[in-house]
Design an enzyme around this catalytic site. Structure first.
Site, PDB file in Angstrom:
ATOM      1  N   LYS A 100      40.958  37.892  34.180  1.00 49.22           N
ATOM      2  CA  LYS A 100      41.713  38.413  33.030  1.00 49.22           C
ATOM      3  C   LYS A 100      43.044  39.044  33.411  1.00 49.22           C
ATOM      4  CE  LYS A 100      38.290  40.977  34.568  1.00 49.22           C
ATOM      5  NZ  LYS A 100      37.035  41.601  34.410  1.00 49.22           N
ATOM      6  N   GLU A 124      37.043  31.432  28.980  1.00 45.30           N
ATOM      7  CA  GLU A 124      36.205  32.191  28.039  1.00 45.30           C
ATOM      8  C   GLU A 124      35.573  33.417  28.710  1.00 45.30           C
ATOM      9  OE1 GLU A 124      35.530  31.332  24.444  1.00 45.30           O
ATOM     10  OE2 GLU A 124      35.251  33.442  24.863  1.00 45.30           O
ATOM     11  N   GLY A 182      27.279  45.592  39.651  1.00 44.78           N
ATOM     12  CA  GLY A 182      28.255  44.493  39.678  1.00 44.78           C
ATOM     13  C   GLY A 182      29.064  44.387  38.389  1.00 44.78           C
ATOM     14  N   LYS A 200      42.361  42.245  28.526  1.00 44.86           N
ATOM     15  CA  LYS A 200      41.568  41.395  27.631  1.00 44.86           C
ATOM     16  C   LYS A 200      42.176  41.374  26.227  1.00 44.86           C
ATOM     17  CE  LYS A 200      37.345  42.067  30.301  1.00 44.86           C
ATOM     18  NZ  LYS A 200      36.255  42.993  30.597  1.00 44.86           N
TER      19      LYS A 200
HETATM   20  N1  HSE Z   1      34.780  45.065  34.975  1.00 49.21           N
HETATM   21  C1  HSE Z   1      34.605  44.257  33.837  1.00 49.21           C
HETATM   22  C2  HSE Z   1      33.851  45.031  32.785  1.00 49.21           C
HETATM   23  C3  HSE Z   1      33.861  43.016  34.195  1.00 49.21           C
HETATM   24  O1  HSE Z   1      33.256  46.057  33.135  1.00 49.21           O
HETATM   25  O2  HSE Z   1      33.853  44.666  31.618  1.00 49.21           O
HETATM   26  C4  HSE Z   1      33.787  41.995  33.099  1.00 49.21           C
HETATM   27  O3  HSE Z   1      35.051  41.560  32.697  1.00 49.21           O
END
Ligand code: HSE
Length: 417
Positions: A100, A124, A182, A200
């Site tokens: 992104k 996506e 993660g 985003k």
């Molecule tokens: N670091 C991002 C989040 C990962 O926590 O949304 C997904 O884009």
């Protein structure tokens, strides 16, 4: 031969949380007729759950391999990702990316590359992981009908807010947990300071309204300055605090857009979005509100969106950027008024002159807060509200119309008292 008849032969960049997820998921989806031919990684000595012969540290091996017809880019470094993606597009390979930051920062160049080489570039998974929001905005919502987008688009900050305010974990422990799961970026500042969310939002604005705006031009902040005082206040009022990416089409057709913490009440669909889940409320002129909900981060949820892009390549799907290309593109405005809550360390720190009107204030020995109306353009051009110790939270239904008329009306009403 078009890509739909061919086997998808993938050159994969990155074998982290998402790359590993994709590798596993592809093994369970033979019907897709897709195979990872090579994976380019940075650290060859790491132990990985895949045959060693699959890996290389030489990107050229993948980029110049004519049998590889799809590049999947899942690395962390946005600059290296841009190099890989542009090289791959220029050599006629279809590209799927989850990056992104890279996409938001290089959208004009990426649009030009897609046009020049006429190859699909799908992403996506870059917004809200498992929620198919980009394709819906692109295909389903006509620009004129799209009144607004309200979304929790960052899983890590939502996870941290849930763990801190509900489970009383410390901020540091909650962040560590988000990293272990993660969800967080390798530089978690990107999550915590709202940068991932605004990246985003900038992508969503392109597909929703045809707006191409660099994320740095969009007002944003994260959850870094929120205080216990704010959480106590929210609880008293029955609100939750969420980090919300918002876009709203105003009466004149221009679009207000920002990422800021917001108080969300129980009537808002975002109220019950917790942990690493994301939620997006799309408001349209005819259909009222639609709510998309799903996991916004993590290995399999993100891999599932990558998989869906791979599957879309089968029918030669490309983003058409309809709103941008049909000349119905909107533009961003900062000319509107918002109702906000701001809390400060001491009463003397309240910059009264920054508000058009203060509607309520409360002060205790340690902390005070005011609720008032601000001119958004002034907020954009200043930093006082971002200082450590100050927290700004958007009020529910925050947009205020015709404040000048209302102030004048109030003044004339007072004149008759
Ligand atoms: N670091 C991002 C989040 C990962 O926590 O949304 C997904 O884009």
């Amino acid at each position: 031969m078009s890509i739909q008849q061919k086997k998808l032969t993938i050159g994969l960049f990155g074998f982290g949380v998402v790359g590993t997820g994709l590798y596993k998921v592809l093994q369970q989806t033979p019907s897709l007729n897709a195979e990872i031919k090579k994976v380019c990684i940075k650290h060859p000595d790491k132990k990985r759950a895949a045959p060693e012969t699959l890996f290389t540290i030489d990107p050229e091996l993948l980029l110049s391999d004519e049998n590889i017809n799809v590049t999947v880019e899942l690395i962390d470094d946005a600059d290296a990702a841009y190099y890989i993606v542009s090289r791959a597009l220029a050599s006629g390979k279809a590209v799927v990316s989850a990056n992104k930051k890279m996409i938001a920062e290089h959208l004009p160049e990426l649009l030009a590359l897609q046009k020049q080489y006429n190859v699909p570039f799908l992403y996506e998974s870059a917004c809200c992981a498992s929620i198919p929001v980009i394709r819906n905005l692109e295909e389903y919502y006509d620009n004129d009908l799209l009144q607004g987008i309200n979304g929790i688009v960052n899983g890590s900050t939502n996870y941290i807010l849930t763990r801190v305010f509900q489970d009383k974990l410390s901020f540091e422990d909650a962040l560590l947990q988000a990293q272990l799961e993660g969800f967080a970026e390798s530089n978690p500042k990107l999550d915590v300071e709202g940068i991932d969310a605004v990246n985003k939002l900038s992508i969503l604005l392109t597909h929703a309204y045809g707006i191409v705006s660099h994320p740095q031009e969009i007002v944003h902040s994260g959850i870094q300055n929120l205080q216990v005082h704010d959480a106590v206040f929210a609880k008293e009022k029955g609100f939750e605090i969420k980090l919300v990416a918002q876009a709203k089409k105003l009466e004149d057709g221009d679009v207000a857009a920002f990422v800021l913490p917001q108080f969300v009440d129980a009537t808002n669909q975002l109220y019950n979005v917790r942990n690493e889940y994301n939620g997006v409320v799309i408001e349209s002129g005819l259909a009222d509100k639609q709510f998309f909900y799903g996991k916004g981060a993590g290995s399999f949820p993100t891999a599932s969106a990558v998989l869906s892009d791979l599957s879309a390549l089968r029918y030669d799907y490309k983003y058409e950027y309809k709103k941008l290309n049909n000349k119905t593109a909107g533009s961003i405005t900062n000319d509107f008024f918002l109702r906000v809550y701001v809390s400060f360390e001491g009463l003397f720190q309240v910059p009264h002159e920054r508000f058009e009107r203060i509607e309520e204030w409360s002060s205790s020995e340690k902390r005070c807060h005011v609720i008032g109306i601000i001119r958004f353009s002034k907020l954009r051009d200043s930093n006082w509200w971002k200082r450590k110790g100050t927290s700004l939270i958007v009020w529910p239904d925050a947009f205020v119309n015709n404040i000048e008329d209302r102030v004048q009306e109030e003044e004339s009403a007072l004149a008759f008292v």
